[in-house]
Write a protein that holds these residues in place. Structure first.
Motif, short mmCIF file in Angstrom:
data_model
loop_
_atom_site.label_atom_id
_atom_site.label_comp_id
_atom_site.label_asym_id
_atom_site.label_seq_id
_atom_site.Cartn_x
_atom_site.Cartn_y
_atom_site.Cartn_z
N ARG A 12 0.81 -1.22 0.00
CA ARG A 12 0.00 0.00 0.00
C ARG A 12 0.85 1.27 0.00
O ARG A 12 0.34 2.37 -0.22
N THR A 13 2.15 1.13 0.22
CA THR A 13 3.03 2.29 0.40
C THR A 13 3.05 3.22 -0.79
O THR A 13 2.91 4.43 -0.63
N SER A 14 3.22 2.71 -1.99
CA SER A 14 3.33 3.59 -3.16
C SER A 14 2.04 4.37 -3.39
O SER A 14 2.07 5.53 -3.78
N ILE A 15 0.90 3.75 -3.13
CA ILE A 15 -0.39 4.44 -3.27
C ILE A 15 -0.48 5.58 -2.26
O ILE A 15 -0.86 6.70 -2.61
N ILE A 16 -0.10 5.30 -1.02
CA ILE A 16 -0.14 6.32 0.03
C ILE A 16 0.80 7.47 -0.31
O ILE A 16 0.42 8.65 -0.22
N LEU A 17 2.03 7.14 -0.73
CA LEU A 17 3.00 8.19 -1.06
C LEU A 17 2.53 9.05 -2.22
O LEU A 17 2.71 10.28 -2.20
N ASP A 18 1.93 8.44 -3.24
CA ASP A 18 1.40 9.21 -4.37
C ASP A 18 0.30 10.17 -3.92
O ASP A 18 0.28 11.34 -4.33
N GLU A 19 -0.59 9.70 -3.07
CA GLU A 19 -1.68 10.55 -2.58
C GLU A 19 -1.16 11.68 -1.70
O GLU A 19 -1.66 12.81 -1.77
N LEU A 20 -0.18 11.39 -0.86
CA LEU A 20 0.42 12.44 -0.03
C LEU A 20 1.09 13.50 -0.90
O LEU A 20 0.94 14.71 -0.66
N LEU A 21 1.82 13.06 -1.92
CA LEU A 21 2.49 13.99 -2.83
C LEU A 21 1.46 14.86 -3.57
O LEU A 21 1.63 16.07 -3.66
N ASP A 22 0.40 14.24 -4.06
CA ASP A 22 -0.66 15.00 -4.75
C ASP A 22 -1.29 16.05 -3.84
O ASP A 22 -1.74 17.09 -4.31
N ALA A 23 -1.33 15.77 -2.53
CA ALA A 23 -1.92 16.71 -1.57
C ALA A 23 -0.91 17.74 -1.08
O ALA A 23 -1.24 18.60 -0.26
N TYR A 25 2.26 16.97 0.33
CA TYR A 25 3.14 16.48 1.39
C TYR A 25 4.24 15.64 0.76
O TYR A 25 4.11 14.43 0.61
N SER A 26 5.33 16.28 0.38
CA SER A 26 6.40 15.59 -0.34
C SER A 26 7.50 15.05 0.57
O SER A 26 8.20 14.12 0.21
N MET A 56 7.20 1.74 7.58
CA MET A 56 6.82 2.88 8.41
C MET A 56 7.08 4.16 7.62
O MET A 56 8.18 4.37 7.11
N LEU A 57 6.04 4.98 7.53
CA LEU A 57 6.15 6.29 6.90
C LEU A 57 6.15 7.33 8.00
O LEU A 57 5.32 7.27 8.92
N MET A 58 7.09 8.27 7.93
CA MET A 58 7.18 9.32 8.95
C MET A 58 7.18 10.67 8.25
O MET A 58 7.91 10.87 7.27
N LEU A 59 6.37 11.59 8.77
CA LEU A 59 6.40 12.95 8.26
C LEU A 59 6.00 13.91 9.36
O LEU A 59 5.30 13.54 10.30
#
Length: 107
Positions: A12-23, A25-26, A56-59
């Motif tokens: 699920r990581t790449s989907i989450i990262l793409d959505e964060l970037l689109d919003a 949050y890079s 684990m994703l951290m921001l």
């Protein structure tokens, strides 16, 4: 500011990262982790897997962005209604942020 740490399924990581970037949050740190939840792993046939691959994703985000980021992660990490193992999201207060190259305190 808030630090958001999400432990999610690797697929699920790449989907989450793409959505964060689109919003917008890079800036995200991604770490491969191994662990288990309160159900103590999974059992497939006669084999029990006690330690499962996760990421684990951290921001770090402004306080007013926390709810949006949690919503993005939750929506895109979920694999089905009530599915075990989709992960957890932890939110903590960030007291200070320093840039290593300049030594500047960014708060």
């Amino acid at each position: 500011m808030k630090m958001i740490r999400a432990i999610v399924r690797p697929e699920r990581t790449s989907i989450i990262l793409d959505e964060l970037l689109d919003a917008g949050y890079s800036a995200v740190t991604k770490v491969d982790v191994i662990g288990r939840g309160k159900q103590r792993g999974i059992k497939v046939g006669n084999v029990r897997y006690d330690e499962l691959q996760k990421e684990m994703l951290m921001l770090v985000v402004e306080d007013d962005s926390k709810d949006e980021v949690v919503k993005i992660i939750s929506k895109n990490a979920k694999t089905g209604e009530g599915t075990f193992g989709d992960g957890k999201i932890f939110v903590n207060v960030v007291e200070d942020v320093y840039t290593i190259s300049s030594g500047a305190n960014e708060l």
